[in-house]
Design a protein around this motif. Structure first.
Motif, mmCIF file in Angstrom:
data_model
loop_
_atom_site.group_PDB
_atom_site.id
_atom_site.type_symbol
_atom_site.label_atom_id
_atom_site.label_comp_id
_atom_site.label_asym_id
_atom_site.label_seq_id
_atom_site.Cartn_x
_atom_site.Cartn_y
_atom_site.Cartn_z
ATOM 1 N N LEU A 186 0.831 -1.202 0.000
ATOM 2 C CA LEU A 186 0.000 0.000 0.000
ATOM 3 C C LEU A 186 0.867 1.255 0.000
ATOM 4 N N MET A 187 1.931 1.258 0.790
ATOM 5 C CA MET A 187 2.817 2.420 0.857
ATOM 6 C C MET A 187 3.480 2.688 -0.490
ATOM 7 N N ALA A 188 3.925 1.626 -1.151
ATOM 8 C CA ALA A 188 4.540 1.796 -2.469
ATOM 9 C C ALA A 188 3.525 2.313 -3.475
ATOM 10 N N GLU A 189 2.302 1.836 -3.362
ATOM 11 C CA GLU A 189 1.234 2.277 -4.271
ATOM 12 C C GLU A 189 0.918 3.757 -4.060
ATOM 13 N N ILE A 190 0.905 4.192 -2.805
ATOM 14 C CA ILE A 190 0.601 5.588 -2.482
ATOM 15 C C ILE A 190 1.609 6.537 -3.124
ATOM 16 N N LEU A 191 2.841 6.083 -3.254
ATOM 17 C CA LEU A 191 3.902 6.932 -3.798
ATOM 18 C C LEU A 191 3.965 6.920 -5.324
ATOM 19 N N SER A 192 3.080 6.190 -5.959
ATOM 20 C CA SER A 192 3.133 6.083 -7.415
ATOM 21 C C SER A 192 1.735 6.238 -8.022
#
Length: 205
Positions: free
Chosen positions: A112-118
């Protein structure tokens, strides 16, 4: 300032009634209000909080400026609504992870964190809104549910208050560092950090 009203409609058997009209107007109002809030977040992501005016938000939402001033009497009210919606949406995502049965929740959070940044635009807008809340105490209430959601996630792995607090305060820092990095962290990198912050109760992450 009032929006145009619609008169009563007449049903085939029940005679004049205002309920369907009232419900329809309420639904339309909620859609417009949400569209304006979402437009505010997009304006902040693109131009910063300084770019938020009734006119720029209305243009972004493809609505008349009068709609913005009707639903939000001031820019502060608009910014508070935007921060509140962002925090509620973020909290709901974390709460869903907490409520989900089984699975590797630290991995799910890392993804989720990686998705939020992209891409990072929405997250950037959220950080700007949070910084505004530092100077506007009345806006800070919107962040409480968010902090509670993070604490609830941490308590799945530890009952130590200090470690729960460490995780809750580190989470936003990890995302902020991700915004500053030339290359955003991957889910694998986030997972490694999360396992350090929240090791398994037995000691093995």
């Amino acid at each position: 300032m009032n929006e145009p009203t619609t008169g009563p409609i007449t049903g085939p058997a029940t005679g004049p009634t205002t309920e369907p009209v009232t419900d329809g107007r309420r639904a339309k109002g909620e859609r417009r209000r949400r569209a304006l809030i979402e437009a505010t977040v997009r304006v902040i992501a693109r131009d910063g909080a300084a770019g938020v005016t009734h006119r720029t938000v209305a243009r972004e939402a493809e609505l008349p400026t009068t709609a913005t001033t009707y639903y939000f009497s001031s820019i502060d009210a608009l910014l508070t609504a935007a921060l509140t919606q962002c925090m509620e949406e973020d909290s709901a995502r974390i709460e869903a992870l907490v409520a989900a049965p089984g699975g590797d929740k630290r991995r799910a959070l890392a993804e989720l964190m990686a998705e939020i940044l992209s891409p990072p635009g929405h997250l950037l807008a959220e950080f700007e809104l949070c910084l505004l809340a530092v100077r506007r105490p009345e806006q800070r209430a919107a962040t409480r549910r968010w902090q509670e959601a993070l604490a609830a996630f941490a308590r799945q792995f530890t009952d130590e208050p200090l470690r729960v607090k460490l995780f809750a305060q580190s989470y936003d820092g990890l995302l902020l560092q991700g915004l500053l990095a030339d290359k955003p962290p991957t889910a694998d990198e986030f997972e490694e950090l999360l396992r350090e912050l929240l090791p398994d109760p037995g000691g093995a992450a």
